[in-house]
Design an enzyme around this catalytic site. Structure first.
Site, short mmCIF file in Angstrom:
data_model
loop_
_atom_site.label_atom_id
_atom_site.label_comp_id
_atom_site.label_asym_id
_atom_site.label_seq_id
_atom_site.Cartn_x
_atom_site.Cartn_y
_atom_site.Cartn_z
N CYS A 81 0.84 -1.20 0.00
CA CYS A 81 0.00 0.00 0.00
C CYS A 81 0.88 1.26 0.00
CB CYS A 81 -0.99 -0.04 1.17
SG CYS A 81 -2.32 1.18 1.00
N HIS A 186 -4.01 -4.72 -0.26
CA HIS A 186 -3.66 -5.27 1.04
C HIS A 186 -3.78 -6.79 0.99
CE1 HIS A 186 -3.40 -1.59 3.52
NE2 HIS A 186 -4.26 -1.10 2.65
N GLU A 188 -3.01 -8.93 3.16
CA GLU A 188 -3.45 -9.47 4.45
C GLU A 188 -4.95 -9.34 4.66
OE1 GLU A 188 -2.82 -5.12 5.26
OE2 GLU A 188 -1.91 -6.63 3.97
#
EC number: 4.3.2.10
Length: 211
Positions: A81, A186, A188
């Protein structure tokens, strides 16, 4: 076990990035100490927020030359990011110079009728480097989760590894050059596809990229 250092520079919650890497089979160390970063098998530069504060925080910790040296050493390095955006020279978002590791700039999405800015939610990647180890075992156009108003525009499109289209605008969503990879989404927060990408990064550490 593979040890990954996650750079701590007060830009966002690092817990989710660490959890994703741990789920991929790595041990994480959160630190801003150069000795910890160099001792790790790989380094992750996450980040949520604005360009200028990010660079100010890195400079206040004397981490700019450290990041340059880490990448130059050939150590596997992943930006996430904001950690992608600050690799570039400058941003329309602020006045601070970026890390300048990659030539290019960070630009804001142009307004369009009906277009939501920030771009927030799921979008499909178009892989411009489909053979990249980071993309192994993914669908042809995987869905990933994004939250951003700005995107990177590399001067050298050969570093571009994936794009997305938001409205009528097709922009860079990931870059790769030797041991350096960075993504706008992202991983995750991107369910199975994101965890696969993190697992691929961990696997690369065990089979280092030659620079």
């Amino acid at each position: 076990m593979t040890v990954i250092a996650v750079i701590d520079y007060d830009m966002g919650n690092l817990h989710s990035a660490c959890k994703g890497l741990e789920n991929a089979g790595a041990q994480t160390v959160v630190s801003d100490r150069p000795e910890d970063l160099f001792a790790a098998d790989a380094v992750v530069l996450p980040g949520v927020g604005a360009f200028d504060p990010a660079m100010q925080h890195l400079r206040s910790r004397q981490l700019v030359p450290v990041i340059h040296d880490l990448i130059a050493s050939g150590k596997p390095f992943l930006g996430i990011c904001l950690g992608l955006q600050i690799l570039f020279e400058h941003s329309e978002e602020g006045q601070e110079p970026g890390l300048g590791i990659l030539a290019g700039t960070v630009k804001r999405f142009d307004p369009e009728p009906g277009l939501t800015i920030p771009h927030m939610g799921w979008n499909q990647l178009d892989l411009t480097q489909p053979g990249l180890p980071l993309w192994q075992q993914l669908e042809l156009r995987p869905w990933l989760y994004f939250v951003h108003s700005y995107y990177v525009e590399p001067a050298d499109l050969e570093v571009q590894a994936a794009t997305i289209t938001h409205g009528s605008q097709t922009v860079t969503a990931a870059i790769a050059r030797n041991n350096l990879v960075a993504v706008q989404f992202h991983p995750e927060k991107s369910a199975d596809a994101g965890l696969q990408i993190l697992a691929n990064f961990v696997s690369q550490i065990k089979a280092p990229v030659l620079v």
